[in-house]
Design a protein around this motif. Structure first.
Motif, mmCIF file in Angstrom:
data_model
loop_
_atom_site.group_PDB
_atom_site.id
_atom_site.type_symbol
_atom_site.label_atom_id
_atom_site.label_comp_id
_atom_site.label_asym_id
_atom_site.label_seq_id
_atom_site.Cartn_x
_atom_site.Cartn_y
_atom_site.Cartn_z
ATOM 1 N N HIS A 116 1.040 -1.298 -0.387
ATOM 2 C CA HIS A 116 -0.312 0.084 0.133
ATOM 3 C C HIS A 116 0.771 1.049 -0.098
ATOM 4 C CE1 HIS A 116 -2.919 2.440 3.237
ATOM 5 N NE2 HIS A 116 -3.115 2.980 1.352
ATOM 6 N N ASN A 120 -3.128 8.244 1.290
ATOM 7 C CA ASN A 120 -4.577 7.844 1.752
ATOM 8 C C ASN A 120 -5.088 8.368 2.452
ATOM 9 O OD1 ASN A 120 -6.975 6.390 1.549
ATOM 10 N ND2 ASN A 120 -5.505 4.657 1.393
ATOM 11 N N THR A 121 -6.428 8.803 3.299
ATOM 12 C CA THR A 121 -7.207 9.797 3.713
ATOM 13 C C THR A 121 -7.114 8.670 5.301
ATOM 14 O OG1 THR A 121 -8.997 8.954 2.895
ATOM 15 C CG2 THR A 121 -8.130 11.222 2.825
ATOM 16 N N THR A 161 -8.355 3.379 4.626
ATOM 17 C CA THR A 161 -9.363 2.268 4.312
ATOM 18 C C THR A 161 -8.132 1.757 2.430
ATOM 19 O OG1 THR A 161 -11.605 3.197 4.457
ATOM 20 C CG2 THR A 161 -10.754 0.808 3.049
ATOM 21 N N TYR A 162 -7.617 0.271 3.409
ATOM 22 C CA TYR A 162 -6.824 -0.022 1.702
ATOM 23 C C TYR A 162 -7.240 -1.576 1.774
ATOM 24 C CZ TYR A 162 -3.681 -0.506 -1.641
ATOM 25 O OH TYR A 162 -2.814 -0.559 -3.312
ATOM 26 N N MET B 1 -9.414 6.692 0.189
ATOM 27 C CA MET B 1 -9.409 5.731 -0.959
ATOM 28 C C MET B 1 -7.945 6.730 -1.198
ATOM 29 S SD MET B 1 -10.682 5.458 -4.141
ATOM 30 C CE MET B 1 -11.356 5.187 -5.526
ATOM 31 N N LEU B 2 -6.963 5.856 -2.145
ATOM 32 C CA LEU B 2 -5.430 6.000 -2.474
ATOM 33 C C LEU B 2 -5.824 6.901 -3.175
ATOM 34 C CD1 LEU B 2 -2.735 4.280 -1.402
ATOM 35 C CD2 LEU B 2 -2.977 3.603 -3.585
ATOM 36 N N ALA B 3 -4.222 8.239 -2.931
ATOM 37 C CA ALA B 3 -4.489 9.165 -4.283
ATOM 38 C C ALA B 3 -3.838 8.983 -5.094
ATOM 39 C CB ALA B 3 -4.626 10.591 -3.396
#
Lengths: 201, 252
Positions: A116, A120-121, A161-162, B1-3
């Protein structure tokens, strides 16, 4: 003074640079006396779980870290350093961690690319002084293939979230874990480090 | 969400950022530390540094620059060019780089990727591939700054790089490099659909639409460019707004 445990080959200089840039005094060290005299400890993440634990053992640091944590000194683990705070990891085998936090570490699952890697948020789960000036949905920088599982919910401060939910910030009293790299997360990351600094001061 | 990531690339020669066209006609652009600070402020998601001449004489100087840049930025930082050994990788990471990018050397010694990934972790080993389309339609891997054809199929090499442990692939289309007519979508797509690690597209960005295109049509995880960012032809905050309006997750 914050002691950054210098136990491996990764890029920990940038962590020191980041702390210095927000006015915190930080030393890279493996010396017991320096660690004992510090106001707070940061355990960065370097390489694989097994190698990291072995390096800490070879440097006679595992018990020292456990003692300092038990004495109430702020201790923050970053990335793999956060994972090391937990009981156990299943990274290429089964390895015992520092056991300061309850939970295990396992490979990221789901239909996603691993590692990953990227921005990410954060989704906040509870109020914490660690989150001052860090709005919900802020982006931070992650690079990891393993994540913490089966931890007590009340320790979860923030997640991302991943391939499912991944604990991003955990906290239990004086112990903090950040799965992402605050020192690489721009303005938001520096704000998080400042908040940790407030806790230490 | 991955940017999706926007990555300015600084080609550095003797401690200065320079720009070239199809790897030639090198011109001086800026001081790397000043430029890096600007990118750190303007919302770049990551920075890449290539030591384009990478001769033995300037390596210590280069690491000094790496360290100076690392001290000024709080975003991920990849360094490439002239990496010859595990020791070079170690020194580069110790100087403040988060990842190292390996190109020519990986082709000559693929085991270096495996060894480096085991020692430092896949996440900090980037395989950089310079590719050019041949008359046969196949993509060949070039080394030595685009001067030497290895005859190796670029897509096969990307897959092999992933298998050996690279954590990310930068794919640079030599044909479109510096032309500002857009990324090579066909090449980028061929790589993204064949590997399961992040892919950074490079070579050819001239407009915001080119970047949108490579992120959507070719599924790149990140878009890298040099002079369009250096000269502010593409303003990064404006680019991010544009991508956001077009439904792309970006860090803002």
């Amino acid at each position: 003074m914050i002691a950054i445990i210098d136990y491996g080959a990764g890029n920990i200089k940038s962590l020191q640079f980041a702390l210095t840039s927000i006015g915190l005094d930080a030393k890279l060290t493996t010396e017991a006396s320096v660690i004992r005299n510090s106001d707070g400890i940061i355990l960065p993440g370097v390489g694989a779980f097994r190698d990291a634990m072995e390096a800490l053992r070879n440097l006679n640091l595992t018990e020292l870290l456990q003692q300092e944590a038990a004495a109430g000194k702020p201790l923050m683990g970053i990335c793999l350093g956060m994972q090391l705070l937990f009981d156990k990891s299943y990274e290429d085998g089964e390895w015992r961690g520092l056991g300061l936090l309850q939970g295990t570490v396992d490979r990221i699952s789901g239909e996603v690319k691993v590692p990953h890697m990227g921005w990410n948020t954060l989704t906040h789960h509870q109020e914490s002084s660690l989150l001052n000036g860090v709005p919900d949905e802020s982006y931070v920088y992650f690079v990891h293939s393993y994540a913490v599982r089966s931890y007590p919910q009340h320790q979860l401060v923030s997640s991302t979230t991943y391939g499912g939910l991944i604990p991003a910030i955990v906290q239990k009293d004086n112990l903090i874990g950040m799965q992402f790299h605050p020192e690489k997360s721009g303005r938001i990351g520096l704000q998080l480090l400042k908040n940790v600094g407030e806790m230490i001061a | 969400m991955l940017a999706k990531r926007i990555i300015p690339c600084m080609d550095v020669d003797k401690g200065r950022v320079v720009k070239g066209h199809k790897f030639q006609n090198i011109q001086d652009v800026a001081d790397p530390v000043e430029l890096a600070k600007r990118y750190n402020q303007s919302g770049a998601d990551e920075l890449v540094f290539y030591d384009i001449t990478a001769s033995n004489e300037n390596r210590p100087l280069f690491l000094e620059v790496v360290e100076k840049v690392a001290a000024e930025i709080a975003i991920p930082f990849t360094v490439g060019g002239g990496i010859r050994s595990i020791e070079d990788i170690y020194q580069t990471l110790r100087s403040g780089a988060d990842k190292v990018s390996i190109n020519s050397l990986a082709v000559k010694n693929p085991d270096l990727i495996r060894e480096a990934a085991l020692k430092f972790g896949s996440q900090c080993i980037v395989l950089s591939i310079d590719a050019k389309q041949m008359d046969s339609g196949k993509w060949h891997t070039f080394i030595k700054g685009g001067r030497e054809d290895t005859g190796i199929d670029a897509v096969a090499w990307a897959k092999e790089g992933e298998r050996l442990g690279a954590g990310e692939i930068v794919v640079n289309a030599i044909d479109t490099d510096g032309d500002k007519n857009g990324y090579n979508l066909e090449l980028t797509k061929a790589i993204t659909s064949n590997v399961n690690i992040p892919v950074v597209a490079s070579g050819g960005a001239g407009s915001k639409s080119h970047i949108l295109e490579v992120l959507t049509k070719a599924d790149a995880d990140a878009a890298l460019a040099a002079s369009v960012f250096h000269y502010n032809d593409i303003n990064i905050p404006e680019l991010k707004t544009f991508l956001d309006q077009n439904g792309i997750s970006v860090r803002r």
